[in-house]
Scaffold this active site. Structure first.
Site, PDB file in Angstrom:
ATOM      1  N   ASP A  43     148.484  23.044  53.835  1.00  0.00           N
ATOM      2  CA  ASP A  43     148.839  23.556  52.413  1.00  0.00           C
ATOM      3  C   ASP A  43     148.504  22.434  51.288  1.00  0.00           C
ATOM      4  OD1 ASP A  43     151.116  22.023  52.757  1.00  0.00           O
ATOM      5  OD2 ASP A  43     152.471  23.440  52.033  1.00  0.00           O
ATOM      6  N   SER A  44     148.030  21.090  51.795  1.00  0.00           N
ATOM      7  CA  SER A  44     147.694  20.269  50.902  1.00  0.00           C
ATOM      8  C   SER A  44     146.429  20.543  50.184  1.00  0.00           C
ATOM      9  CB  SER A  44     147.319  18.929  51.761  1.00  0.00           C
ATOM     10  OG  SER A  44     146.239  19.301  52.646  1.00  0.00           O
ATOM     11  N   ASP A  82     149.196  26.042  57.867  1.00  0.00           N
ATOM     12  CA  ASP A  82     150.603  25.746  57.337  1.00  0.00           C
ATOM     13  C   ASP A  82     151.027  27.054  56.386  1.00  0.00           C
ATOM     14  OD1 ASP A  82     151.570  23.333  57.456  1.00  0.00           O
ATOM     15  OD2 ASP A  82     150.536  22.614  55.887  1.00  0.00           O
ATOM     16  N   LYS A 111     152.402  26.063  61.198  1.00  0.00           N
ATOM     17  CA  LYS A 111     153.239  24.952  61.005  1.00  0.00           C
ATOM     18  C   LYS A 111     154.286  25.044  60.149  1.00  0.00           C
ATOM     19  CE  LYS A 111     151.649  20.795  59.216  1.00  0.00           C
ATOM     20  NZ  LYS A 111     152.469  20.728  57.920  1.00  0.00           N
ATOM     21  N   GLU A 113     157.632  23.352  57.658  1.00  0.00           N
ATOM     22  CA  GLU A 113     158.262  21.884  57.280  1.00  0.00           C
ATOM     23  C   GLU A 113     159.692  21.972  57.326  1.00  0.00           C
ATOM     24  OE1 GLU A 113     157.081  20.677  53.299  1.00  0.00           O
ATOM     25  OE2 GLU A 113     154.929  20.613  54.180  1.00  0.00           O
ATOM     26  N   GLU A 178     155.812  12.605  59.158  1.00  0.00           N
ATOM     27  CA  GLU A 178     155.014  11.920  58.084  1.00  0.00           C
ATOM     28  C   GLU A 178     155.898  10.986  57.135  1.00  0.00           C
ATOM     29  OE1 GLU A 178     153.364  15.119  55.503  1.00  0.00           O
ATOM     30  OE2 GLU A 178     152.926  13.598  53.700  1.00  0.00           O
TER      31      GLU A 178
END
Ligand code: KIV
Length: 259
Positions: A43-44, A82, A111, A113, A178
């Site tokens: 999602d970057s 993501d 993925k 978070e 991260e």
């Protein structure tokens, strides 16, 4: 036959580093697929492509459309997508959205978070056969203000260790670490049996991931862990200047390029 996911675990056992990169489109995916183990549609893309200040503005349909494009360029790597902010707030919402992503993009897993805070959601997804990759340390969807690396204090270190263990116990197949302090990354990597994939978390991790646009020099990201392996921005500028000159001179298109 080994599944793509179990190949990653074998790599950890054999101490063979796992290579991961992001992709947001078919063209990039095609070029990196032969050289990496895992491709993440991160999602970057919110900040890299859409100039959003945070990844929180990224929504499910953006992730799905980019992932469909990436899927077309991926033949051998594990393709992970993501889940964007606010799409996995509770078990039923998470399952519904993850199923949609898996079905529409034909990815190999998703993925999320977070650590213990989302552990019941992670367990629920795995119960329904959704392969999950974890992500702890700096989790951009929940960062407000300045980014600061994690694992500096004893309490942070303890929490990160607990989060990684809980994620492993819940059944995730790998965890992104991260911006975690190197000794803490080492400790986490040594204390779990699933691979750790570092970004800004030292070479003690079982593998590494970077945002491909950063590595290629397509962004101006100056964050400490970003190493630019190419300067595509200047290559683009040079090519465009040459094209402009040719057009102005009338030398493009020549006979060769005309019908
Ligand atoms: O969104 C992303 O690209 C990521 C990686 C950098 C780990 O989460």
């Amino acid at each position: 036959m080994l599944t793509k996911k179990s190949r990653l675990v074998l790599k950890k056992k054999n101490k063979s580093k796992i290579v991961c990169l992001t992709a947001y489109s078919k063209n990039i995916a095609e070029e990196i697929d032969n050289h990496v183990d895992l491709i993440l549609v991160g999602d970057s893309l919110g900040s890299v492509l859409y100039n959003f200040e945070t990844t929180r503005k990224v929504n499910l349909s953006m992730m799905i459309e980019h992932s469909k494009s990436v899927r077309k360029g991926v033949k051998k790597s594990l393709l992970i997508v993501d889940m964007p902010f606010n799409t996995y707030k509770n078990k039923s919402q998470a399952l519904k959205n993850c199923k949609k992503v898996m079905k529409e993009t034909k990815c190999d897993g998703i993925k999320l978070e977070g650590g213990r805070k989302i552990i019941e959601i992670v367990k629920h997804l795995i119960k329904y056969n959704i392969p999950v990759m974890g992500h702890i340390g700096i989790t951009p969807q929940s960062v407000r203000g300045k980014f600061r690396y994690k694992g500096k204090t004893d309490i942070e270190k303890k929490n990160l260790l607990k989060d990684s263990k809980s994620l492993e116990d819940a059944g995730v197949f790998a965890i992104v670490l991260e911006c975690i302090e190197k000794k803490v990354s080492k400790k986490i990597t040594e204390s779990i049996n699933i691979p750790t994939i570092g970004i800004g978390s030292s070479n003690f991790c079982d593998g590494q991931i970077l945002v491909t646009d950063d590595l290629l020099g397509l962004t101006d990201n100056k964050i400490k862990f970003v190493k630019k392996y190419a300067d595509l921005k200047s290559n683009v500028r040079k090519a465009v200047k040459k094209f402009k000159l040719d057009v102005k001179k009338g030398s493009y298109p020549s006979i060769k390029y005309s019908y």
